[in-house]
Design a protein around this motif. Structure first.
Motif, PDB file in Angstrom:
ATOM      1  N   VAL A 238      41.748 153.409  49.109  1.00  0.00           N
ATOM      2  CA  VAL A 238      42.156 152.562  50.081  1.00  0.00           C
ATOM      3  C   VAL A 238      43.547 151.703  50.354  1.00  0.00           C
ATOM      4  N   ASP A 239      43.928 152.843  51.465  1.00  0.00           N
ATOM      5  CA  ASP A 239      45.725 152.282  51.708  1.00  0.00           C
ATOM      6  C   ASP A 239      45.504 151.198  52.193  1.00  0.00           C
ATOM      7  N   VAL A 240      45.127 150.348  53.203  1.00  0.00           N
ATOM      8  CA  VAL A 240      45.397 149.191  53.773  1.00  0.00           C
ATOM      9  C   VAL A 240      44.711 148.267  53.975  1.00  0.00           C
ATOM     10  N   VAL A 241      45.008 146.734  53.571  1.00  0.00           N
ATOM     11  CA  VAL A 241      43.565 145.967  53.811  1.00  0.00           C
ATOM     12  C   VAL A 241      44.105 145.189  54.889  1.00  0.00           C
ATOM     13  N   VAL A 242      43.112 144.735  55.252  1.00  0.00           N
ATOM     14  CA  VAL A 242      42.906 144.100  56.547  1.00  0.00           C
ATOM     15  C   VAL A 242      42.469 142.447  56.257  1.00  0.00           C
ATOM     16  N   ILE A 243      43.136 141.601  56.520  1.00  0.00           N
ATOM     17  CA  ILE A 243      42.523 140.476  55.709  1.00  0.00           C
ATOM     18  C   ILE A 243      42.518 139.306  57.198  1.00  0.00           C
ATOM     19  N   HIS A 244      41.192 138.849  57.224  1.00  0.00           N
ATOM     20  CA  HIS A 244      40.535 138.647  58.914  1.00  0.00           C
ATOM     21  C   HIS A 244      40.443 136.590  58.726  1.00  0.00           C
ATOM     22  N   ASP A 245      40.729 136.042  58.927  1.00  0.00           N
ATOM     23  CA  ASP A 245      39.943 134.709  59.372  1.00  0.00           C
ATOM     24  C   ASP A 245      38.263 134.517  58.892  1.00  0.00           C
ATOM     25  N   GLY A 246      37.680 134.266  59.208  1.00  0.00           N
ATOM     26  CA  GLY A 246      36.018 134.273  59.064  1.00  0.00           C
ATOM     27  C   GLY A 246      35.808 133.904  60.615  1.00  0.00           C
ATOM     28  N   ALA A 247      37.212 132.692  60.799  1.00  0.00           N
ATOM     29  CA  ALA A 247      36.470 131.377  61.806  1.00  0.00           C
ATOM     30  C   ALA A 247      37.393 132.569  63.096  1.00  0.00           C
ATOM     31  N   ARG A 248      37.792 133.310  63.310  1.00  0.00           N
ATOM     32  CA  ARG A 248      38.390 134.115  64.115  1.00  0.00           C
ATOM     33  C   ARG A 248      37.089 135.027  64.752  1.00  0.00           C
TER      34      ARG A 248
ATOM     35  N   GLY B  36      36.108 128.550  53.856  1.00  0.00           N
ATOM     36  CA  GLY B  36      37.067 127.161  53.980  1.00  0.00           C
ATOM     37  C   GLY B  36      36.138 126.414  53.315  1.00  0.00           C
ATOM     38  N   SER B  37      36.675 124.907  53.769  1.00  0.00           N
ATOM     39  CA  SER B  37      35.742 123.540  53.406  1.00  0.00           C
ATOM     40  C   SER B  37      35.529 123.195  55.102  1.00  0.00           C
ATOM     41  N   GLY B  38      35.845 123.764  56.223  1.00  0.00           N
ATOM     42  CA  GLY B  38      35.503 123.193  57.453  1.00  0.00           C
ATOM     43  C   GLY B  38      36.306 121.743  58.197  1.00  0.00           C
TER      44      GLY B  38
ATOM     45  N   VAL C  68      31.747 128.594  59.208  1.00  0.00           N
ATOM     46  CA  VAL C  68      31.413 130.410  59.501  1.00  0.00           C
ATOM     47  C   VAL C  68      30.204 130.292  60.559  1.00  0.00           C
ATOM     48  N   LEU C  69      29.005 129.153  59.207  1.00  0.00           N
ATOM     49  CA  LEU C  69      27.838 129.743  59.812  1.00  0.00           C
ATOM     50  C   LEU C  69      26.995 128.840  60.980  1.00  0.00           C
ATOM     51  N   LEU C  70      27.651 127.959  61.267  1.00  0.00           N
ATOM     52  CA  LEU C  70      27.049 126.898  62.465  1.00  0.00           C
ATOM     53  C   LEU C  70      27.154 127.927  64.391  1.00  0.00           C
ATOM     54  N   PRO C  71      25.992 127.847  64.770  1.00  0.00           N
ATOM     55  CA  PRO C  71      25.734 128.872  66.115  1.00  0.00           C
ATOM     56  C   PRO C  71      27.345 129.610  67.257  1.00  0.00           C
ATOM     57  N   LEU C  72      27.716 130.362  67.581  1.00  0.00           N
ATOM     58  CA  LEU C  72      28.350 130.839  68.461  1.00  0.00           C
ATOM     59  C   LEU C  72      27.441 131.721  69.316  1.00  0.00           C
ATOM     60  N   ASP C  73      27.746 131.268  70.632  1.00  0.00           N
ATOM     61  CA  ASP C  73      26.781 132.284  71.113  1.00  0.00           C
ATOM     62  C   ASP C  73      25.233 132.914  70.732  1.00  0.00           C
ATOM     63  N   GLY C  74      24.283 131.508  70.283  1.00  0.00           N
ATOM     64  CA  GLY C  74      23.421 132.072  69.918  1.00  0.00           C
ATOM     65  C   GLY C  74      23.423 132.990  68.173  1.00  0.00           C
ATOM     66  N   LEU C  75      24.622 132.717  67.949  1.00  0.00           N
ATOM     67  CA  LEU C  75      24.470 133.852  65.859  1.00  0.00           C
ATOM     68  C   LEU C  75      25.778 133.275  65.623  1.00  0.00           C
ATOM     69  N   PRO C  76      25.487 133.008  63.934  1.00  0.00           N
ATOM     70  CA  PRO C  76      26.517 132.365  62.999  1.00  0.00           C
ATOM     71  C   PRO C  76      28.124 133.274  63.312  1.00  0.00           C
TER      72      PRO C  76
END
Ligand SMILES: C[C@](O)(CO)[C@H](O)COP(=O)(O)O
Length: 229
Positions: free
Chosen positions: A103-113, A11-13, A23-31
């Motif tokens: 692969v029988d299932v695909v999970v799509i997740h927001d990196g920002a969650r 995403g553009s963020g 998604v590269l910003l630190p949250l509790d010391g980790l990206p």
């Protein structure tokens, strides 16, 4: 058979107002992104893990994730100009494994969650295997409407989150149909609802803790929630 996980990080963020990808910003010391990847890697049966990043950011994202991978690997894929385009890019990489029945299932997740718990990934995968698809939802405290005179009854609206999970074969068919039409959905469920309307998609109750880092203050809120949980 395994469930593949796609983490969207292209995403553009712009709303978070940072120079770098949020998604590269630190949250509790980790990206931010490292939190989701670390969680996914703790859940048995989730493989492969595809991280869709901005074209040109592969090396930065790889560097941010490497310390968290242990013996595992993630597939870094350059994304498209929209969320849907990034999903298409990930599915292109997963297609051979889906067609070969690995692969029988695909999970799509927001990196920002960043705070989605391992149990939520397990629940959506189990529900998708059983029913067809699964979407985490959260009750909305207020009303959402464009026209206050036409507000729907309270209690009928829910917020939609990720991780969303779907059986892989109908997901692939839906995205192939979307590509033919030039359809560009807001989330994965929207594409499935349009092109696989018979597929049952169940709501999996989630919570406000599974927030998406969108605005600068969300980083602080996420940090408070992660130390509380
Ligand atoms: C899919 C989603 O998480 C539902 O709440 C949300 O729409 C993602 O938004 P983004 O701006 O594409 O990250």
């Amino acid at each position: 058979m395994t469930a593949a996980v796609v983490i969207l990080a292209a995403g553009s963020g712009s709303r978070v107002g940072a120079e770098v990808n949020k998604v590269l910003l630190p949250l509790d010391g980790l990206p931010v992104l490292a939190h989701s990847v670390r969680t996914v890697l703790t859940v048995p049966g989730l493989d492969p893990v595809v991280v869709v990043c901005r074209p040109g950011e592969e090396s930065e994202v790889g560097t941010a994730l490497t310390p968290h991978l242990g013996a595992r690997d993630v597939l870094l894929v350059p994304g498209g100009t929209t969320r849907h385009g990034s999903e298409q890019a990930a599915l292109a990489v997963l297609t051979p494994r889906i067609e070969q029945g690995e692969v029988d299932v695909v999970v799509i997740h927001d990196g920002a969650r960043a705070l989605a718990p391992a149990g939520l990934f397990e629940q959506v995968v189990d529900t998708a295997r059983e029913a067809g698809g699964a979407v985490p939802t959260v009750e909305l405290a207020g009303l959402l409407t464009r026209d206050p005179t036409a507000a729907p009854p309270r209690g009928r609206l829910v917020g939609v989150q990720t991780p969303q999970a779907f059986r892989a074969a109908p997901l692939l068919d839906a995205y192939r149909a979307a590509a033919r039409d030039g359809f560009d959905g807001t989330d994965t469920a929207a594409c499935l609802e349009r092109y696989q309307p018979e597929l049952a998609i169940r709501a999996v109750p989630a919570g406000p803790a599974n927030l998406k880092v969108t605005y600068p203050e969300d980083l602080e809120a996420a940090s408070r929630l992660s130390s509380a949980g």
